[in-house]
Write a protein that holds these residues in place. Sequence first.
Motif, short mmCIF file in Angstrom:
data_model
loop_
_atom_site.label_atom_id
_atom_site.label_comp_id
_atom_site.label_asym_id
_atom_site.label_seq_id
_atom_site.Cartn_x
_atom_site.Cartn_y
_atom_site.Cartn_z
N ALA A 187 0.85 -1.20 0.00
CA ALA A 187 0.00 0.00 0.00
C ALA A 187 0.88 1.24 0.00
N THR A 188 0.64 2.13 -0.96
CA THR A 188 1.42 3.37 -1.02
C THR A 188 0.60 4.53 -0.50
N LEU A 189 1.30 5.55 -0.04
CA LEU A 189 0.62 6.75 0.44
C LEU A 189 -0.21 7.37 -0.67
N GLU A 190 0.31 7.40 -1.87
CA GLU A 190 -0.42 7.99 -2.99
C GLU A 190 -1.74 7.27 -3.24
N SER A 191 -1.70 5.93 -3.22
CA SER A 191 -2.94 5.17 -3.43
C SER A 191 -3.95 5.42 -2.33
N LEU A 192 -3.46 5.48 -1.10
CA LEU A 192 -4.38 5.68 0.03
C LEU A 192 -5.00 7.07 -0.03
N ILE A 193 -4.22 8.08 -0.41
CA ILE A 193 -4.75 9.44 -0.53
C ILE A 193 -5.88 9.48 -1.55
N LYS A 194 -5.71 8.79 -2.68
CA LYS A 194 -6.75 8.77 -3.71
C LYS A 194 -8.05 8.18 -3.16
N VAL A 195 -7.93 7.07 -2.44
CA VAL A 195 -9.10 6.42 -1.87
C VAL A 195 -9.76 7.32 -0.82
N VAL A 196 -8.94 7.93 0.03
CA VAL A 196 -9.46 8.84 1.06
C VAL A 196 -10.27 9.97 0.43
N ASN A 197 -9.75 10.57 -0.63
CA ASN A 197 -10.45 11.69 -1.28
C ASN A 197 -11.75 11.25 -1.94
N ILE A 198 -11.74 10.06 -2.55
CA ILE A 198 -12.97 9.54 -3.17
C ILE A 198 -14.04 9.30 -2.13
N VAL A 199 -13.66 8.64 -1.05
CA VAL A 199 -14.63 8.32 0.00
C VAL A 199 -15.15 9.59 0.65
N ARG A 200 -14.26 10.56 0.92
CA ARG A 200 -14.70 11.81 1.55
C ARG A 200 -15.73 12.52 0.67
#
Length: 330
Positions: A187-200
Amino acid sequence: MSENNNQKSRVAQLALRSAMSSIGAVEQPEFVEFALGAGAVSANHAWVVVLEQCERSLGPVLLWAQKFDATSLDIFVTSDAGLVSRRAQLFDRDIRVWLVADKQVARAESDPVMPSSVVPNSHEQFASIIGESGADIVREHGVLSGEVMGLEVCRVVVDENDNEPRLEIGVGAHDRETFQMLHGKVATLESLIKVVNIVRGHRQSGAEHHPLNRLAAERLLRHRVIVEPQLVGASSLQATEPPAQRLNVKDAVPCCAVGTTDDGRQIVVVCTASVDVDVVSFAADARARIAPDAQLVIATHTNNVTPSLAKLAKSLRIPARFVEVAPVVR
């Protein structure tokens, strides 16, 4: 009533008669329907046998007993007797809990309060990436995870092959597995940020209806009261683990927060997003585990508090109160 329901009711009543006889009950009560088993009432005393959903039965039993002004009860359960007994002691009523097993009836001993679980040090290395992504760091029952407005988007799991912890991204186990198939196990920080922004984006007020804003409504409510603690009469709040572990992100299990009021008193807030008939006993158990002398507030959405639930909250040895919060507008 269907034939199946009639048969179920007869079996439950026979079980109750047998259990009452086992403890020497000699009254001639009136037998009354009870959804999870069978009940009987005589004067201000009630007997109830619970044949299903025992772990969440105390609230339904007490609400049922309120209708008959029963102030003392004998409750017979077929499982989770220790849990029911522990929670029963938190109410200002004379309640005895019995375990029915192998055709024997025995007085239940209360289970001890479950101790808090600590996230392993080897897992804590992932807390920084969760925080940097913009997700909220959540520690519950020894599990480290990240939530966005109450919805889990990642968690630390132990790899079955090498027994090493790793951070997995996704909403629930199946989503995490799919994410790994598409993006690999790391899991990369970049991938997690994308998911966080989509969910938010999907969890915000005004967002169109979507599966991502229908899940974990009670945790979205907890997120709101942590951000705006004045909604429940607190000055500050932080998430804390509930007395029962949620096994699936789709499960609607009440969640908890702890903090302080403006006058410096400790407060425990238990959040639920539905008309939950067992939430009062769950919340009382949560307070006993988190901060036994704290104020207890049960936060839920508008129009979820029935008069009988409000009355039950006041019947605790240390009374609780409900606070209704308007749901997020879609």
